[in-house]
Enzyme design. Structure first.
Site, mmCIF file in Angstrom:
data_model
loop_
_atom_site.group_PDB
_atom_site.id
_atom_site.type_symbol
_atom_site.label_atom_id
_atom_site.label_comp_id
_atom_site.label_asym_id
_atom_site.label_seq_id
_atom_site.Cartn_x
_atom_site.Cartn_y
_atom_site.Cartn_z
ATOM 1 N N ARG A 242 60.316 83.060 26.673
ATOM 2 C CA ARG A 242 61.450 82.199 26.352
ATOM 3 C C ARG A 242 61.287 81.737 24.905
ATOM 4 O O ARG A 242 60.167 81.494 24.446
ATOM 5 C CB ARG A 242 61.499 80.981 27.278
ATOM 6 C CG ARG A 242 62.122 81.274 28.634
ATOM 7 C CD ARG A 242 63.600 81.672 28.524
ATOM 8 N NE ARG A 242 64.224 81.959 29.795
ATOM 9 C CZ ARG A 242 64.384 83.183 30.308
ATOM 10 N NH1 ARG A 242 63.935 84.245 29.659
ATOM 11 N NH2 ARG A 242 65.002 83.348 31.465
ATOM 12 N N GLU A 271 69.191 80.697 21.477
ATOM 13 C CA GLU A 271 69.863 81.994 21.386
ATOM 14 C C GLU A 271 71.292 81.897 21.931
ATOM 15 O O GLU A 271 71.542 81.072 22.819
ATOM 16 C CB GLU A 271 69.057 83.077 22.127
ATOM 17 C CG GLU A 271 68.949 82.888 23.620
ATOM 18 C CD GLU A 271 68.040 83.948 24.271
ATOM 19 O OE1 GLU A 271 66.884 84.094 23.833
ATOM 20 O OE2 GLU A 271 68.512 84.615 25.196
ATOM 21 N N HIS A 289 67.467 89.866 23.477
ATOM 22 C CA HIS A 289 67.115 89.550 24.873
ATOM 23 C C HIS A 289 67.400 90.749 25.801
ATOM 24 O O HIS A 289 68.212 90.663 26.720
ATOM 25 C CB HIS A 289 67.874 88.299 25.354
ATOM 26 C CG HIS A 289 67.189 87.604 26.495
ATOM 27 N ND1 HIS A 289 67.237 86.241 26.691
ATOM 28 C CD2 HIS A 289 66.443 88.087 27.524
ATOM 29 C CE1 HIS A 289 66.557 85.911 27.773
ATOM 30 N NE2 HIS A 289 66.060 87.025 28.303
HETATM 31 C C1 DGY Z 1 65.204 86.525 33.189
HETATM 32 O O1 DGY Z 1 65.680 86.994 34.229
HETATM 33 O O2 DGY Z 1 64.730 85.400 33.147
HETATM 34 C C2 DGY Z 1 65.170 87.381 31.991
HETATM 35 O O3 DGY Z 1 64.926 86.657 30.839
HETATM 36 C C3 DGY Z 1 66.450 88.185 31.854
HETATM 37 O O4 DGY Z 1 66.150 89.284 31.034
#
Ligand code: DGY
Length: 323
Positions: A242, A271, A289
């Site tokens: 993250r 983001e 992402h």
């Molecule tokens: C999630 O599912 O948390 C991921 O970051 C998506 O790619």
């Protein structure tokens, strides 16, 4: 009996949307636009279930909307830092997520970024496209070896271990890992991984540091200016976890001053807004992402969210409860 009303905040792969529509009275966000707080509030008031995705934002102010009809947030994604879980609990909103199905695709992206950063892949691509490549020469764009180097992994859950497996068995890398407690058990097979008991120790010893911890209050800016000072000057930081696990300004400073060799990022604080300074640096590889972005993984994520919805409406135990 009338079908339960389900609101899907962003488009899902077609095959799963079809299944949803067979079972529920579904409203899709047809043009896939990012929803406003008012649109989320209206969804919570008018639907039995809302299925958000990791790009949505569901803070307390939204979740506390009056006259809620919604009983379950079946999240499309494993991370749920975009949902104020304490408020969801207080408001009797069940939250579910989609763990287990995006392990390998996310680990693949972490490995992609590691390779891109080490071997200056994005920089080379930009150079060729800009027609600034003047031909092969012995000292052009020299970079760092991946094979045989040391990979330090922070957080050691499913995705981290999948990455460790690929790095160790595919690239002969030595694996170090840090995890805060023994609580979350895992299986270390033949990784020959060594545990570090502090993040600083791991950063000092690693050629590559890859982040695999959840985004929450405890991990906010876990990687800050102080910790970045412990990295080797030739080392690279990879973040597919993250964005706010890393203090972006501190990372920009470290990259600008060549305090570390490079970084590979798939996730960002705030983001999709990315600081201009980051965009201008050559020693950072940036992806939008993409961790789970393969058709089969995104389909499996949708199927998981659907299983959670089905269980909820049939009064069965939820496969993936968060609250
Ligand atoms: C999630 O599912 O948390 C991921 O970051 C998506 O790619």
């Amino acid at each position: 009996m009338s079908k339960a009303k389900v609101f899907i905040t962003r488009r899902w792969p077609e095959s799963v949307e079809k299944k949803l529509q067979e079972r529920y009275d579904v409203t899709l966000n047809t043009d896939d636009h990012p929803l406003s707080a008012d649109e989320f509030k209206a969804a919570l008031q008018n639907y039995d279930a809302v299925c958000p995705a990791v790009c949505d934002s569901l803070p307390a102010e939204v979740l506390k909307v009056s006259n809620k009809r919604c009983k379950i947030l079946a999240n499309f994604g494993v991370g749920y830092n975009h949902i104020d879980i304490a408020t969801a609990k207080a408001e009797n909103l069940i939250v579910t997520n989609t763990p287990g199905v995006l392990t390998h695709s996310t680990a693949d992206i972490a490995m992609t970024l590691l390779l891109m950063s080490a071997r200056r892949g994005a920089e080379g691509d930009r150079l060729v496209r800009a027609k600034q490549w003047n031909g092969w020469c012995p000292t052009h764009m020299l970079s760092s070896n991946v094979t045989g180097a040391t990979l330090g992994i922070i957080g050691f859950g499913r995705i981290a271990q999948a990455m460790a497996h690929k790095a160790h068995h595919g690239f002969d890398m030595n694996i170090l890992y840090y995890k805060p407690s023994d609580a979350d058990e895992y299986v270390i097979d033949d990784l020959h991984a060594t545990r570090c008991y502090s993040i600083e120790e791991l950063m000092r010893k690693s050629d590559f540091v890859s982040l695999h911890c959840p985004g929450n209050a405890e991990t906010h800016h876990l990687i800050n200016a102080e910790r970045l000072k412990h990295m080797k000057t030739g080392a690279h930081l990879i973040n597919t976890a993250r964005g706010d696990v890393v203090d972006t300004q501190a990372l920009i400073t470290a990259l600008k001053n060549k305090q570390i060799a490079g970084a590979g990022l798939d996730v960002y604080e705030g983001e999709p807004n990315i600081p201009n300074e980051l965009l201008t640096l050559n020693n950072v590889s940036l992806l939008p992402h993409l961790g789970s972005a393969t058709l089969s993984t995104r389909t499996a994520m949708g199927e998981k969210a659907l299983l959670n919805l089905d269980a909820f409406f049939l009064g069965k135990p939820l496969p993936n409860p968060v609250t």
